[in-house]
Motif scaffolding. Structure first.
Motif, PDB file in Angstrom:
ATOM      1  N   THR A  13       9.380  35.268  -7.123  1.00 16.98           N
ATOM      2  CA  THR A  13       9.371  36.643  -6.627  1.00 16.98           C
ATOM      3  C   THR A  13       9.129  36.630  -5.118  1.00 16.98           C
ATOM      4  OG1 THR A  13       6.981  36.916  -6.913  1.00 16.98           O
ATOM      5  CG2 THR A  13       8.389  37.401  -8.817  1.00 16.98           C
ATOM      6  N   GLU A  14       9.182  37.801  -4.504  1.00 10.44           N
ATOM      7  CA  GLU A  14       8.932  37.899  -3.068  1.00 10.44           C
ATOM      8  C   GLU A  14       7.520  37.465  -2.707  1.00 10.44           C
ATOM      9  OE1 GLU A  14       9.797  41.858  -1.884  1.00 10.44           O
ATOM     10  OE2 GLU A  14      11.965  41.699  -2.263  1.00 10.44           O
ATOM     11  N   GLU A  15       6.596  37.577  -3.676  1.00 13.71           N
ATOM     12  CA  GLU A  15       5.211  37.155  -3.424  1.00 13.71           C
ATOM     13  C   GLU A  15       5.014  35.659  -3.664  1.00 13.71           C
ATOM     14  OE1 GLU A  15       6.024  39.773  -5.377  1.00 13.71           O
ATOM     15  OE2 GLU A  15       5.659  41.232  -3.773  1.00 13.71           O
ATOM     16  N   GLY A  16       6.071  34.951  -4.033  1.00 13.65           N
ATOM     17  CA  GLY A  16       5.967  33.510  -4.242  1.00 13.65           C
ATOM     18  C   GLY A  16       5.526  33.119  -5.640  1.00 13.65           C
ATOM     19  N   MET A  17       5.461  34.094  -6.584  1.00 12.81           N
ATOM     20  CA  MET A  17       5.089  33.799  -7.968  1.00 12.81           C
ATOM     21  C   MET A  17       6.351  33.515  -8.790  1.00 12.81           C
ATOM     22  SD  MET A  17       1.785  34.127  -7.922  1.00 12.81           S
ATOM     23  CE  MET A  17       1.277  34.326  -9.625  1.00 12.81           C
ATOM     24  N   LEU A  18       6.190  32.826  -9.905  1.00 14.12           N
ATOM     25  CA  LEU A  18       7.320  32.594 -10.791  1.00 14.12           C
ATOM     26  C   LEU A  18       7.863  33.933 -11.290  1.00 14.12           C
ATOM     27  CD1 LEU A  18       5.942  29.591 -12.865  1.00 14.12           C
ATOM     28  CD2 LEU A  18       7.717  29.500 -11.126  1.00 14.12           C
ATOM     29  N   ASP A  19       9.166  34.071 -11.286  1.00 15.11           N
ATOM     30  CA  ASP A  19       9.805  35.332 -11.681  1.00 15.11           C
ATOM     31  C   ASP A  19       9.890  35.391 -13.203  1.00 15.11           C
ATOM     32  OD1 ASP A  19      11.240  37.626 -11.955  1.00 15.11           O
ATOM     33  OD2 ASP A  19      12.800  37.104 -10.504  1.00 15.11           O
ATOM     34  N   VAL A  20       8.886  36.024 -13.828  1.00 12.46           N
ATOM     35  CA  VAL A  20       8.827  36.192 -15.276  1.00 12.46           C
ATOM     36  C   VAL A  20       9.140  37.652 -15.596  1.00 12.46           C
ATOM     37  CG1 VAL A  20       7.407  36.027 -17.355  1.00 12.46           C
ATOM     38  CG2 VAL A  20       7.089  34.390 -15.495  1.00 12.46           C
ATOM     39  N   ARG A  21      10.090  37.869 -16.500  1.00  6.55           N
ATOM     40  CA  ARG A  21      10.457  39.224 -16.893  1.00  6.55           C
ATOM     41  C   ARG A  21      10.428  39.351 -18.415  1.00  6.55           C
ATOM     42  NH1 ARG A  21      15.397  40.615 -12.576  1.00  6.55           N
ATOM     43  NH2 ARG A  21      14.460  39.460 -10.828  1.00  6.55           N
ATOM     44  N   PHE A  22      10.434  40.607 -18.894  1.00  7.38           N
ATOM     45  CA  PHE A  22      10.442  40.873 -20.322  1.00  7.38           C
ATOM     46  C   PHE A  22      11.845  41.292 -20.746  1.00  7.38           C
ATOM     47  CE2 PHE A  22       5.829  42.152 -19.595  1.00  7.38           C
ATOM     48  CZ  PHE A  22       5.350  40.927 -20.017  1.00  7.38           C
ATOM     49  N   PHE A  23      12.354  40.649 -21.785  1.00 10.30           N
ATOM     50  CA  PHE A  23      13.688  40.898 -22.296  1.00 10.30           C
ATOM     51  C   PHE A  23      13.581  41.480 -23.699  1.00 10.30           C
ATOM     52  CE2 PHE A  23      13.984  37.826 -19.011  1.00 10.30           C
ATOM     53  CZ  PHE A  23      15.237  37.958 -18.428  1.00 10.30           C
ATOM     54  N   MET A  24      14.234  42.597 -23.923  1.00 11.04           N
ATOM     55  CA  MET A  24      14.168  43.270 -25.215  1.00 11.04           C
ATOM     56  C   MET A  24      15.392  42.893 -26.048  1.00 11.04           C
ATOM     57  SD  MET A  24      11.338  44.631 -24.664  1.00 11.04           S
ATOM     58  CE  MET A  24      11.206  45.479 -26.230  1.00 11.04           C
ATOM     59  N   LEU A  25      15.148  42.199 -27.153  1.00 13.29           N
ATOM     60  CA  LEU A  25      16.223  41.733 -28.032  1.00 13.29           C
ATOM     61  C   LEU A  25      16.174  42.447 -29.368  1.00 13.29           C
ATOM     62  CD1 LEU A  25      15.495  39.059 -26.176  1.00 13.29           C
ATOM     63  CD2 LEU A  25      17.059  37.987 -27.788  1.00 13.29           C
ATOM     64  N   ARG A  26      17.341  42.794 -29.870  1.00 14.85           N
ATOM     65  CA  ARG A  26      17.436  43.334 -31.216  1.00 14.85           C
ATOM     66  C   ARG A  26      17.189  42.221 -32.235  1.00 14.85           C
ATOM     67  NH1 ARG A  26      21.970  44.627 -28.748  1.00 14.85           N
ATOM     68  NH2 ARG A  26      23.199  43.344 -30.183  1.00 14.85           N
ATOM     69  N   ARG A  27      16.742  42.620 -33.390  1.00 16.49           N
ATOM     70  CA  ARG A  27      16.381  41.652 -34.425  1.00 16.49           C
ATOM     71  C   ARG A  27      17.535  40.710 -34.778  1.00 16.49           C
ATOM     72  NH1 ARG A  27      15.497  38.478 -37.614  1.00 16.49           N
ATOM     73  NH2 ARG A  27      13.928  38.339 -39.268  1.00 16.49           N
ATOM     74  N   GLU A  28      18.760  41.228 -34.756  1.00 14.89           N
ATOM     75  CA  GLU A  28      19.904  40.399 -35.148  1.00 14.89           C
ATOM     76  C   GLU A  28      20.297  39.380 -34.086  1.00 14.89           C
ATOM     77  OE1 GLU A  28      21.593  44.503 -33.880  1.00 14.89           O
ATOM     78  OE2 GLU A  28      19.861  43.699 -34.982  1.00 14.89           O
ATOM     79  N   GLN A  29      19.673  39.418 -32.910  1.00 14.25           N
ATOM     80  CA  GLN A  29      20.007  38.468 -31.849  1.00 14.25           C
ATOM     81  C   GLN A  29      19.163  37.193 -31.905  1.00 14.25           C
ATOM     82  OE1 GLN A  29      19.668  41.565 -28.552  1.00 14.25           O
ATOM     83  NE2 GLN A  29      21.414  40.379 -27.826  1.00 14.25           N
ATOM     84  N   LEU A  30      18.310  37.072 -32.879  1.00 17.42           N
ATOM     85  CA  LEU A  30      17.413  35.915 -32.947  1.00 17.42           C
ATOM     86  C   LEU A  30      17.343  35.368 -34.360  1.00 17.42           C
ATOM     87  CD1 LEU A  30      14.545  37.081 -34.355  1.00 17.42           C
ATOM     88  CD2 LEU A  30      14.427  38.220 -32.131  1.00 17.42           C
ATOM     89  N   SER A  31      16.822  34.152 -34.449  1.00 17.68           N
ATOM     90  CA  SER A  31      16.579  33.514 -35.742  1.00 17.68           C
ATOM     91  C   SER A  31      15.074  33.316 -35.915  1.00 17.68           C
ATOM     92  CB  SER A  31      17.278  32.154 -35.823  1.00 17.68           C
ATOM     93  OG  SER A  31      18.677  32.299 -35.682  1.00 17.68           O
ATOM     94  N   VAL A  32      14.603  33.559 -37.116  1.00 18.76           N
ATOM     95  CA  VAL A  32      13.186  33.367 -37.432  1.00 18.76           C
ATOM     96  C   VAL A  32      13.022  32.090 -38.249  1.00 18.76           C
ATOM     97  CG1 VAL A  32      11.165  34.304 -38.608  1.00 18.76           C
ATOM     98  CG2 VAL A  32      12.721  35.838 -37.383  1.00 18.76           C
ATOM     99  N   LYS A  33      12.143  31.222 -37.794  1.00 20.71           N
ATOM    100  CA  LYS A  33      11.826  29.985 -38.511  1.00 20.71           C
ATOM    101  C   LYS A  33      10.548  30.210 -39.316  1.00 20.71           C
ATOM    102  CE  LYS A  33      15.172  27.659 -36.562  1.00 20.71           C
ATOM    103  NZ  LYS A  33      16.353  27.241 -37.341  1.00 20.71           N
TER     104      LYS A  33
END
Length: 384
Positions: free
Chosen positions: A160-180
């Motif tokens: 980021t501009e402050e020199g921190m790692l750029d961590v963001r939140f991504f919203m995924l629908r249930r069908e876009q992932l697999s559950v183990k």
């Protein structure tokens, strides 16, 4: 106390019969029963931090932590799911098109999240997201998965501009992932904390939230450091579990006989351990709530949530975890052989509480980071 606050604080008591009835099914099924999840949702327990215009309560953090603690007193897994499902604050970060996707027609959305971090690569219209997230509590009941991820450019993680790692939140629908199906733990069984795999999923930009810029909704609850709304919830749940362990041990001590013929309650050692444990737990609770209140007041007064305030919250969380672990161990030891049997309340509380204390947010390393801030150094953590 406002009418809304009183209503929210009453939620655990209102749900107690449903939670008690589901206890056996939680343990056997390694998850919350579907019926209980919808009862929690319909009661409003999952929208404590959701903006008002999206049907939420937009409650102060101090109130929210008291609600989590109340659920933790009833059942650790139920409290854990209530905490991890309260991601409605994401609506304060996303623009209206993103919110329209999530809060569209139909039932209130249910969220799940993880403290693990994946990776995302920019593409046309958004990002391609991949990763493996462990311990995603409540994922089998969730409509949306809130995935934290680093932004990458080739092999490089962007800053980021402050020199921190750029961590963001991504919203995924249930069908876009697999559950183990990986949740086979010693405690907190009802939390259904399975693992999640995402392989090159397309996430449109309108469903990606940044935490290093001001929230779109410019109201007190969302003007501080947004992760501070999330991280302390697990500590509040564990404080509730430890308090119930004390209460159950006190009840046991009145009737349990010792080798000398008297009751456990007549032992001076028992009396001292109970008193010390309860005093320590009350102090830890007050410290956690006071740091939350400080963040609430900062937002209401238009003051910045400084790194020092965040460090105070993290230190209070680590302290609450340390005290809760000591209390759970002390109660387990006082119970003697009674504590080892399934069906004994302290046995389950000990299992559930100690598993909850293994969460990353309870790591003793946060004491070090808080100390670094006090000594004028950066915390050396991407999300603090």
């Amino acid at each position: 106390m406002t009418m809304q606050t009183a209503h929210l604080l009453d939620l655990p008591a209102q749900l107690e019969p449903a939670i008690s009835a589901a206890t056996g099914e939680m343990e056997a099924g390694r998850d919350l029963p579907e019926k209980l999840v919808w009862e929690l949702r319909d009661s409003g327990a999952f929208r404590l931090l959701t903006p008002r215009e999206l049907g939420g309560f937009e409650a102060p953090l101090e109130t929210v932590l008291k609600v989590y603690e109340g659920f933790g007193r009833l059942d650790a897994s139920a409290g854990w799911i209530v905490w991890n499902a309260n991601w409605g604050f994401i609506g304060a970060l996303l623009d209206e098109p993103g919110n329209a996707r999530i809060w569209g027609p139909g039932p209130e959305p249910v969220f799940a999240a993880s403290s693990m971090v994946g990776t995302a690569v920019p593409c046309e219209g958004g990002y391609r997201l991949s990763g493996y997230w462990k311990l995603v509590s409540g994922i089998n009941h969730a409509d949306w998965f809130a995935a934290a991820a680093y932004i990458k450019d080739g092999d490089d993680v962007l800053l980021t501009e402050e020199g921190m790692l750029d961590v963001r939140f991504f919203m995924l629908r249930r069908e876009q992932l697999s559950v183990k199906d990986t949740w086979n733990a010693g405690g907190l069984l009802g939390s259904g904390s399975h693992d999640v795999v995402v392989e090159d999923a397309m996430v449109p930009g309108e469903l990606v939230a940044r935490v290093d810029v001001p929230a779109r909704i410019r109201r007190p609850r969302y003007q501080g450091y947004i992760p501070s709304l999330v991280v302390p919830g697990c500590s509040a749940v564990v404080l509730g579990v430890a308090q119930t362990a004390i209460e159950e041990t006190v009840a046991l001590a009145v009737s349990k006989r010792t080798v000398t013929g008297g009751t456990l309650a007549r032992s001076a050692h028992t009396q001292a351990v109970i008193a010390r444990s309860e005093a320590a737990l009350r102090a830890a609770r007050l410290l956690l709530l006071s740091t939350a209140r400080d963040l609430d007041l900062a937002g209401e007064n238009g003051e910045p949530v400084t790194l020092e305030r965040r460090a105070a919250l993290r230190a209070a969380m680590s302290h609450a975890a340390q005290v809760s672990r000591e209390v759970l161990t002390a109660m387990y030891e006082l119970g003697g052989s009674a504590s080892i049997y399934r069906g004994n309340a302290v046995e389950r509380l000990f299992r559930d509480g100690t598993v909850a204390l293994q969460h990353h947010n309870h790591s003793a390393g946060f004491f070090e980071s808080a100390g670094r801030v006090r000594l004028g150094m950066p915390p050396a953590l991407p999300v603090f």
